[in-house]
Motif scaffolding. Sequence first.
Motif, mmCIF file in Angstrom:
data_model
loop_
_atom_site.group_PDB
_atom_site.id
_atom_site.type_symbol
_atom_site.label_atom_id
_atom_site.label_comp_id
_atom_site.label_asym_id
_atom_site.label_seq_id
_atom_site.Cartn_x
_atom_site.Cartn_y
_atom_site.Cartn_z
ATOM 1 N N UNK B 312 0.836 -1.199 0.000
ATOM 2 C CA UNK B 312 0.000 0.000 0.000
ATOM 3 C C UNK B 312 0.870 1.248 0.000
ATOM 4 N N UNK B 374 1.899 10.687 4.368
ATOM 5 C CA UNK B 374 1.306 9.363 4.593
ATOM 6 C C UNK B 374 2.136 8.289 3.908
ATOM 7 N N UNK B 445 -3.386 13.217 0.767
ATOM 8 C CA UNK B 445 -2.797 13.367 2.088
ATOM 9 C C UNK B 445 -3.825 13.280 3.195
ATOM 10 N N UNK B 446 -5.087 13.557 2.858
ATOM 11 C CA UNK B 446 -6.131 13.449 3.881
ATOM 12 C C UNK B 446 -6.869 12.119 3.747
ATOM 13 N N UNK B 447 -7.161 11.745 2.516
ATOM 14 C CA UNK B 447 -7.890 10.494 2.288
ATOM 15 C C UNK B 447 -7.093 9.577 1.344
ATOM 16 N N UNK B 448 -6.122 8.870 1.861
ATOM 17 C CA UNK B 448 -5.345 7.987 0.977
ATOM 18 C C UNK B 448 -6.220 6.897 0.365
ATOM 19 N N UNK B 449 -7.376 6.681 0.961
ATOM 20 C CA UNK B 449 -8.238 5.627 0.435
ATOM 21 C C UNK B 449 -8.767 5.930 -0.948
#
Lengths: 479, 457
Positions: B312, B374, B445-449
């Motif tokens: 990941x 991240x 950077x806030x939502x790597x998903x």
Amino acid sequence: MIPVLLISIPLLSGLITFFLKNERTIKSWALLSSIATLIVSLFSLGMLSGNGQLQYDAEWLPLLGSRFSVSLDGMGKMITLLTAISFPVIFAATYKNSYSKPGSFYALMLLSQAGLMGVFCAADLLLFYFFWELALIPVYFLSSIWGGEKRIQVTFKFFIYTFLGSLLMLLGILYVYYQTPAHSLAMSQVYHLSFPEGKEGYLFWLFFIAFAIKMPIFPFHTWQPDTYEQAPTAVTMVLSAIMVKMGVFAVIRWLLPMFPEASQNMSHLVILLAVTGMLYASLIAIKQDDMKRLIAYSSIAHIGLMGAAMFTSDPAAMQGVMFQMFAHGINVLGLWITVDVIEKQTGTRKFSELGGLAQKSPTLAILFVTMALANIALPLTNAFIGEFLMFSGLFKYNIWLASVALISIILAAVYTLWMVQKVFYGDAAESKLPVVILPAGTRLMLMILVIVILVFGVFPQPMINLTSDTVTKLIAQIK
Amino acid sequence: MNTIILSAVFGVVLMLSGIFIENKSAFKNIAAVALAILLSLNIAESYGFQIFRINTGVFLHFSKFGFLFNSICLGATLLYTILSGRDIENVGNHVAEYFALIFFVLCGVGIVTAYTNLLMLFIGIEIISIPLYILTGSDKRNLKGNEASLKYFLMGSFSTGIMLMGIALLYGTNGSFSVDRVSREMMPLTYLEALGLILIFVSLSFKVSAAPFHFWTPDVYDGAPTVFTSFMATIVKVAGFAAFIRLFESRYGNMGGQTDRLIAVVIVLTLAFGNLTAVFQQSVKRMLAYSSIAQAGFMMFAVYAVNDAAKEGLLLYAASYCLATIAIFAVLVKMEDYSFEGFNGFAKSEPLLAGVLVVCLLSLAGIPLTSGFLAKYYMLSAAIKTGQVGLLVVLAVLFAAVSVYYYFRVIQAMYFKEGNVVYPAVSVSYKFTLVFIAALIIALGIFPNLLLQFLYF
């Protein structure tokens, strides 16, 4: 919902400020936004802990075991209140100052407020780290763009110092993460972990160095006087009234409950460092010729006392730390505001060039002397309550260390009164300094601060009640 | 399979279209459209839509990881083409060929993200490398470029030879080119096998410019036309890591701590060389060359750990590193003065571009709220998960702190120093793409998903 508002109001209004053009609009907008935050913060004071409005929790990074989880307890309310009070005071007191590119200046100020609020509200270790760093970035730009002559190198040193500390803490966070049974970074999960033999000590230092650099505790303090001196005074106010409290806050919020055993073992060393720092900073403060540098060193001494008291695991001392965080924030804010006024109107901060201001501007003198006395922690001022509680805990811990630490109070009287004497008294006729006129906004803010100082000096109970839940819980966790 | 075949086809089409199309700027648009098609077909294939049903059997195996990796490379190349297409036209007269070569490289990327057979690894690496030798020397009248090209070619062929030797040794002991975990899973490696593996490791380290096999990197990156440096330092480099990961997640990864020590040494050397040398550079281009070595050191953690967090993390790292570096190069290539002083006062003349650069530099430095943070976090997390690191991660974060020094020099020059930068007028789409990249870096950077969800569906 309250913590989310505390973070998002300054964040959003800060982002909007980047696009505003007119200087007056920008200033009023920033002031308005900070007052809105203050109202929200005051609103939270009335709520009992456990109230659902004081918490917010949402899915964030499931793969990393981190949630967007924010909450406020007694200490959180107290320190967010300090943050919320400081910004409108700073904006109002420096209303007359003008900056090049005002939009960016006020936007960055508000963003740093958002970051600070995040640090104080975060109930998740990774979220805490996020805000910990985010509070730093706007301050880096603020000091580097609008600061004094040597601003670039000095601010960069400050940045590298704190960034290095943060990275070490990051390693600690990662290690803690793999120790939690549920692989989570939530506050409830990371407290009371049991670590393999000998590991807790390493982890303690990984976190402690990050926090010690921020506070700063001797010998990690070398960035501080230069940075305070070079930063624009409005930013220095943020730095010394609130940002250094991040370190104190983080120790109480994370370090002590996470590593109670190591904290106990290391307490002797840490207290020794803190007390050394107090004496060292006080002695250097006496030799300073610059108001900003003197207050910077005096600030190191005061923070040192908090650093020492935190590790005594004594309830009274802990209560004192809480009280003093607020009190020191208010006092130092007042001192910086007067420094700013004097520097703006006379063009100097040097004692050798100042003198006799009391005759020309008596109001300023009265206000300044009150705050100076609070800086020495004289009875009737708020700092007395905090320092008295801390010293009582320190005495119980070790009478010799406490006695040595007490010397710094005497030294504080020496350098503070010396400053008052040099700046406000002396022969006025001889000096060709202009009359210092307090702008209305500045005068009002200073008066409010003085009232706060005196009120909490004689009637400290509300503030002590506010943070007592945190102290009780913390003492139970450490024991 | 879609990517491999179609990128080769598009490459050939572009090359031949150079005969008929006179207008130079047409190629950029053709390439962008072709890349968009490739990207969408690649995503479609990860959902099961295949155009070519070919039984690749023991040679290639297409996994979600591989598809996502391809998507990142293709997406990055698409952004690269949109941003720097005009600059590619300025390199020389053979614009069609430059684009064709880029497509051939992408074909190689498609192979190295999917190989299960050492022969395929070899072919993939070669398909990637040979076009790069040409691109490096594409500015024919530039002596420095010629030197870089020749140097790269000689050293590159040497490293290819080493890889072949390694493959031959592995084949000799196993009687098979397969890298899958089929036979002899837990058996200790024989000497010849270990030697063969080390030779392949060395050769791949060369390709991703990990120390001590990195010496070609600064010269080649500096000598090559800046647009192609951007391509080489980003997409090609991360593709090398895809090859690495696939080799080490196979049974060759299970060598019981023997490789760990070797990789750990390489990581520390790479971080040390990259970061410490970058500090002393006077030119931003050269600084970026060394920074790319330093970043490779962090990506090597994925090879060290080879677990889910590592995969990941590598994907996130690849995306954030490519985005940030492509954007910085896209701005740099239009500058007249590549030195740090050349950026003095850039924020005053080009506030928007300076803002984008700040986001990219913060991401490379690994400051929270950017995807770079991240990505680094994942890498360190993967390493700590293996449970036996200690000093290695401490050194890694110390070097990360060093890296702040040289990335922030650019920020300091842009914002805190006075100067006059004459920057050529740029189109709206150029600015828009840069802002889009900055937004993407912050969003990841806030939502790597947003990205990593494609790994699990």
